[in-house]
Scaffold this active site. Structure first.
Site, PDB file in Angstrom:
ATOM      1  N   PHE A 105       0.823  -1.211   0.000  1.00 19.28           N
ATOM      2  CA  PHE A 105       0.000   0.000   0.000  1.00 19.28           C
ATOM      3  C   PHE A 105       0.863   1.270   0.000  1.00 19.28           C
ATOM      4  CE2 PHE A 105      -2.283   3.205   2.601  1.00 19.28           C
ATOM      5  CZ  PHE A 105      -3.462   3.322   1.888  1.00 19.28           C
TER       6      PHE A 105
ATOM      7  N   ASN B 184      -4.546   2.155  10.053  1.00 20.35           N
ATOM      8  CA  ASN B 184      -5.176   2.622   8.813  1.00 20.35           C
ATOM      9  C   ASN B 184      -5.598   1.357   8.075  1.00 20.35           C
ATOM     10  OD1 ASN B 184      -5.966   3.781   6.435  1.00 20.35           O
ATOM     11  ND2 ASN B 184      -3.903   4.318   5.748  1.00 20.35           N
ATOM     12  N   PRO B 185      -6.782   0.850   8.396  1.00 21.13           N
ATOM     13  CA  PRO B 185      -7.173  -0.462   7.861  1.00 21.13           C
ATOM     14  C   PRO B 185      -7.678  -0.362   6.421  1.00 21.13           C
ATOM     15  CG  PRO B 185      -8.952   0.440   9.187  1.00 21.13           C
ATOM     16  CD  PRO B 185      -7.835   1.465   9.199  1.00 21.13           C
TER      17      PRO B 185
HETATM   18  N1  GLN Z   1      -7.778   6.463   1.278  1.00 21.54           N
HETATM   19  C1  GLN Z   1      -7.422   5.342   0.468  1.00 21.54           C
HETATM   20  C2  GLN Z   1      -8.036   5.441  -0.908  1.00 21.54           C
HETATM   21  O1  GLN Z   1      -9.063   6.040  -1.046  1.00 21.54           O
HETATM   22  C3  GLN Z   1      -7.821   4.043   1.093  1.00 21.54           C
HETATM   23  C4  GLN Z   1      -7.039   3.828   2.292  1.00 21.54           C
HETATM   24  C5  GLN Z   1      -7.437   2.623   3.039  1.00 21.54           C
HETATM   25  O2  GLN Z   1      -8.255   1.804   2.636  1.00 21.54           O
HETATM   26  N2  GLN Z   1      -6.874   2.511   4.177  1.00 21.54           N
HETATM   27  O3  GLN Z   1      -7.487   4.918  -1.844  1.00 21.54           O
END
Ligand code: GLN
Length: 293
Positions: free
Chosen positions: A99, A197-198
């Site tokens: 990620f 931050n899942p």
């Molecule tokens: N904010 C991210 C996005 O919209 C997702 C982050 C998350 O799932 N922790 O791509």
């Protein structure tokens, strides 16, 4: 005759922006080009200034430059192409399969740092650390804290460990699937700060997610069904927060109120916070201490 024409930085920039505009906004294209220049020619601002952009782009780098532009046009995230990202004051190596830390998470990290600066947490746990962003950020900001992190992905665990090393900080990172298996026994049993931050974008929103995310990022770090992870976080908090300890998590703005009610039902005292786009993005909570009647 023959050979490739020499191309100036300014001309290369102009051509690249023209091509990137197919996929990116003008300001995105401009910032991508700045990042690519920095990646290929770290001293480019000086070179550019001295030559008003007329200095030649090194010919031997052209094939790699071309490759980067082609990947960007296929929506591949810049972080995977240049292999790194800035997160606050730290730099993190980033590899495909892990990620990519987001600017909103960076904003949140600074908010938490501000809030905790008067009495820094002694023990910090980052659940689902990915590249190690939050764990390393807090380890740098609070040098006397003991920072631990887990992630279910072995790739992420390796990268987080490497990033900790590259940022000269000592955190402990272990491969654990949160909620499915226990934390390593050598981890503390009480935490002053738990952050997470899942994966929180509901699978039903898959089609609305950017192609850069859908085509390239690990889906199980992004998408989820239901709020079961938040339930597990609340359970963890009730058992393992130290007195006065804080649990904080990022969330999907439309789910903010639902997550808050869920956590309240676990006896947590919650507060929701908005990001710079005015969307409810974070929840923070402490264990509610009932006052005596
Ligand atoms: N904010 C991210 C996005 O919209 C997702 C982050 C998350 O799932 N922790 O791509």
């Amino acid at each position: 005759m023959g050979g490739k024409p020499i191309i100036s930085l300014a001309e290369l920039r102009k051509q690249a922006i023209y091509r990137l505009r197919e996929v990116y906004s003008l300001s995105e294209s401009e910032s991508i080009i700045r990042a690519l220049f920095s990646h290929f020619i770290p001293e480019w601002p000086k070179v550019w200034l001295a030559s008003s952009g007329q200095a030649p782009f090194p010919e031997e780098l052209l094939p790699r430059w071309e490759n980067a532009i082609a990947r960007l046009l296929r929506h591949e995230p810049l972080a995977y192409i240049i292999g790194e990202v800035a997160f606050g004051s730290i730099r993190l190596e980033i590899t495909p399969g892990v990620f990519i830390p987001r600017p909103e998470t960076e904003e949140w990290a600074y908010r938490l740092r501000q809030m905790l600066s008067k009495s820094p947490p002694k023990t910090i746990l980052d659940i689902g650390t990915g590249s190690g962003a939050l764990a390393i950020f807090f380890a740098k900001e609070f040098p006397y804290s003991m920072v631990y992190a887990i992630d279910k992905s072995p790739k992420a665990v390796n990268l987080a460990r490497k990033n900790a090393f590259l940022n000269s900080c000592s955190i402990r990172v272990e491969q654990v699937t949160f909620g499915a298996s226990p934390l390593p026994t050598y981890f503390p049993h009480k935490w002053d700060l738990i952050v997470c931050n899942p994966p929180y974008v509901p699978w039903i929103n898959y089609a609305e997610t950017g192609l850069n995310v859908r085509l390239y990022e690990p889906p199980d770090a992004i998408f989820c069904s239901g709020l079961s992870l938040y339930e597990k976080l609340a359970e963890m908090a009730t058992k393992h927060l130290s007195p006065g300890g804080i649990i904080a998590a990022e969330l999907f703005p439309p789910d903010a109120e639902a997550v808050a009610s869920l956590w309240e039902a676990y006896g947590l005292h919650t507060a929701l916070y908005k990001d710079s786009q005015e969307r409810l993005r974070w929840i923070e909570a402490k264990i509610r201490h009932l006052s005596p009647p």
